[in-house]
Scaffold this active site. Structure first.
Site, PDB file in Angstrom:
ATOM      1  NE  ARG A  80     -38.040 -70.172 -31.101  1.00 28.97           N
ATOM      2  CZ  ARG A  80     -37.600 -71.391 -30.814  1.00 28.97           C
ATOM      3  NH1 ARG A  80     -36.340 -71.606 -30.453  1.00 28.97           N
ATOM      4  NH2 ARG A  80     -38.422 -72.426 -30.858  1.00 28.97           N
ATOM      5  CE  LYS A  90     -28.650-101.139 -62.122  1.00 27.01           C
ATOM      6  NZ  LYS A  90     -27.304-101.763 -62.104  1.00 27.01           N
ATOM      7  CB  THR A 114     -29.185-104.408 -59.919  1.00 26.59           C
ATOM      8  OG1 THR A 114     -27.933-104.216 -60.570  1.00 26.59           O
ATOM      9  CG2 THR A 114     -29.005-105.177 -58.624  1.00 26.59           C
ATOM     10  CG  HIS A 139     -30.550 -72.426 -34.205  1.00 25.78           C
ATOM     11  ND1 HIS A 139     -31.626 -72.700 -33.394  1.00 25.78           N
ATOM     12  CD2 HIS A 139     -29.755 -73.525 -34.144  1.00 25.78           C
ATOM     13  CE1 HIS A 139     -31.488 -73.909 -32.863  1.00 25.78           C
ATOM     14  NE2 HIS A 139     -30.361 -74.438 -33.308  1.00 25.78           N
ATOM     15  CD  GLN A 192     -38.650 -79.739 -28.819  1.00 19.94           C
ATOM     16  OE1 GLN A 192     -38.823 -78.566 -29.149  1.00 19.94           O
ATOM     17  NE2 GLN A 192     -37.550 -80.134 -28.181  1.00 19.94           N
TER      18      GLN A 192
HETATM   19  O1  LIG Z   1     -37.940 -75.114 -30.184  1.00 19.03           O
HETATM   20  C1  LIG Z   1     -36.882 -75.385 -29.599  1.00 19.03           C
HETATM   21  N1  LIG Z   1     -36.748 -76.584 -28.978  1.00 19.03           N
HETATM   22  C2  LIG Z   1     -35.610 -76.946 -28.305  1.00 19.03           C
HETATM   23  O2  LIG Z   1     -35.536 -78.060 -27.709  1.00 19.03           O
HETATM   24  C3  LIG Z   1     -34.556 -76.009 -28.304  1.00 19.03           C
HETATM   25  N2  LIG Z   1     -33.307 -76.036 -27.772  1.00 19.03           N
HETATM   26  C4  LIG Z   1     -32.710 -74.867 -28.113  1.00 19.03           C
HETATM   27  O3  LIG Z   1     -31.540 -74.546 -27.803  1.00 19.03           O
HETATM   28  N3  LIG Z   1     -33.543 -74.082 -28.837  1.00 19.03           N
HETATM   29  C5  LIG Z   1     -34.706 -74.784 -28.983  1.00 19.03           C
HETATM   30  N4  LIG Z   1     -35.862 -74.490 -29.611  1.00 19.03           N
END
Ligand SMILES: O=c1[nH]c(=O)c2[nH]c(=O)[nH]c2[nH]1
Length: 287
Positions: free
Chosen positions: A170, A11, A56, A242, A214
């Site tokens: 940024r 469920k 369930t 973004h 990353q």
């Molecule tokens: O931190 C980021 N990693 C990316 O792989 C990536 N690619 C992107 O266009 N902007 C960003 N920013």
């Protein structure tokens, strides 16, 4: 030849609000419980013989009854209680998966009985039990964070389709989806563990000077592992929310990192796992 492959049933999304009253001070736990069982279920698929099936509907009723009888403490404890019950009480059920989401409420004033849904993230867990071993993954979704500086992105591949300008400053923003695996869940203090892991994610996001999302992801995962010895693996899914500087030059205005357009799509999606090299086998934990 056609054969039956892996299967499970249960469920999904039993919504339970458990109220606990201590005089005029009331407490609420607001959860969404999904149970899923597997075992001797060949016949129900192949011939329609339902004798091995715990309906369930019964699974949903069990969730409600357990909320009354045992209360709902840490969601991991409630999930494990249910998973163990289904497997241990039914010979045809060999494996249970219980996933729970918890929505958070704050007090509205000091009356003790009025609440307001908070803007906090959703806490999550998935528990598995197979009759002898338990696996628990805890986590959260929708932890929205933003840094107004200390984020750069440059040095990436430039091919014939690249237009992105390099940036040394940024906005970095994301809505964190994180899940972390407990190495040996028996005896873990799940509420404390949750607060420590959440705090580690926030501290690493805010405290990392980022050259990419990353890199921030790895910093967040490793901070959880450093601060929480009971956790052996962290998986993160980070949408890159973004924020583009708006061109105000048509209006004769400069824009020194003040006015941004917060785009909602498309968005970069950065995902990864960070784990100890001696982490125990994951088994079904991530399923
Ligand atoms: O931190 C980021 N990693 C990316 O792989 C990536 N690619 C992107 O266009 N902007 C960003 N920013």
């Amino acid at each position: 030849m056609i054969i039956l492959g892996p299967n499970r049933y249960g469920k999904a999304e039993t919504r339970v609000v458990r109220v606990t009253r201590h005089g005029d001070a009331h407490h609420i736990k607001d959860v969404n419980v999904s149970t899923s069982l597997s075992g001797d279920m060949a016949e129900v698929h192949l011939s329609g013989d339902n004798s091995a099936v715990l309906a369930t509907d019964t699974q949903k009723n069990t969730v409600h009854a357990f909320a009354k009888k045992h209360g709902v403490g840490a969601i991991e404890d409630f999930a494990l209680l249910l998973a163990r019950h289904f497997v241990d009480s039914q010979p045809t059920v060999h494996h249970a998966r219980v996933a729970i989401e918890e929505y958070s409420w704050e007090r509205n004033g000091d009356s003790g009985h009025s609440f307001v849904r908070s803007g906090r993230e959703t806490r999550t867990c998935v528990a598995h039990y197979d009759g002898s071993q338990a696996w628990v993954v805890s986590g959260l979704t929708g932890l929205v964070v933003l840094n107004t500086t200390n984020s750069e992105f440059w040095g990436y591949i430039k091919d014939e389709y690249t237009t992105l300008p390099e940036t040394r400053d940024r906005i970095l923003a994301t809505a964190v989806d994180a899940a972390w695996r407990h190495a040996a869940p028996d005896g873990d203090a799940f509420d404390k563990s949750y607060e420590n892991a959440r705090q580690a994610l926030l501290a690493a996001f805010g405290g990392t000077y980022s050259l990419s999302l990353q890199q921030t992801l790895y910093a967040m995962g490793s901070r959880v592992l450093n601060d929480c010895p009971e956790i052996c693996e962290v998986r993160l899914s980070l949408p890159n929310r973004h924020h583009f500087l708006v061109d105000l030059s048509p209006f004769g205005l400069d824009n020194e990192d003040e006015v941004y357009f917060a785009a909602d799509r498309p968005y970069g999606l950065i995902e990864g796992a960070v784990l100890r090299d001696d982490a125990p086998a994951a088994g079904p934990a991530w399923e």
